[in-house]
Design a protein around this motif. Structure first.
Motif, PDB file in Angstrom:
ATOM      1  N   GLU A 134       0.832  -1.204   0.000  1.00 20.64           N
ATOM      2  CA  GLU A 134       0.000   0.000   0.000  1.00 20.64           C
ATOM      3  C   GLU A 134       0.868   1.258   0.000  1.00 20.64           C
ATOM      4  O   GLU A 134       0.603   2.207  -0.735  1.00 20.64           O
ATOM      5  N   ALA A 135       1.922   1.252   0.804  1.00 25.03           N
ATOM      6  CA  ALA A 135       2.822   2.410   0.857  1.00 25.03           C
ATOM      7  C   ALA A 135       3.495   2.647  -0.493  1.00 25.03           C
ATOM      8  O   ALA A 135       3.801   3.792  -0.849  1.00 25.03           O
ATOM      9  N   GLY A 136       3.714   1.563  -1.232  1.00 29.59           N
ATOM     10  CA  GLY A 136       4.326   1.688  -2.551  1.00 29.59           C
ATOM     11  C   GLY A 136       3.321   1.853  -3.669  1.00 29.59           C
ATOM     12  O   GLY A 136       3.684   1.778  -4.845  1.00 29.59           O
ATOM     13  N   HIS A 137       2.049   2.062  -3.294  1.00 28.94           N
ATOM     14  CA  HIS A 137       0.968   2.264  -4.269  1.00 28.94           C
ATOM     15  C   HIS A 137       0.879   1.102  -5.260  1.00 28.94           C
ATOM     16  O   HIS A 137       0.791   1.298  -6.471  1.00 28.94           O
ATOM     17  N   MET A 138       0.952  -0.121  -4.717  1.00 29.17           N
ATOM     18  CA  MET A 138       0.833  -1.303  -5.552  1.00 29.17           C
ATOM     19  C   MET A 138      -0.043  -2.328  -4.865  1.00 29.17           C
ATOM     20  O   MET A 138      -0.270  -2.242  -3.655  1.00 29.17           O
TER      21      MET A 138
END
Length: 70
Positions: free
Chosen positions: A21-25
């Motif tokens: 989620e933090a890496g937008h994936m």
């Protein structure tokens, strides 16, 4: 594309989901990236091992002289 079910401990699943989620994936993308990285690293290790084995075989006489010297 084949699908695989993988069971993770709860803490690892939560950590992986948070990092994804933090890496937008998606978690799926993050797991694929991790597996790809692992496969690449393992293949590199095997190549390095093969090179070292070849060098050891080619230089066996030198290695024996070193052992005898000690």
């Amino acid at each position: 594309m084949p699908s695989v079910n993988v069971r993770f401990p709860d803490d690892l699943h939560a950590a992986a989901a948070a990092e994804a989620e933090a890496g937008h994936m998606s978690l799926n993308s993050a797991v694929c990236e991790a597996v790809r990285s692992w496969v690449t690293a393992r293949a590199a290790e095997r190549r390095e091992d093969a090179i070292l084995d070849r060098i050891m075989a080619e230089q066996a006489d030198v290695l024996a002289m070193i052992r005898d010297y000690e």
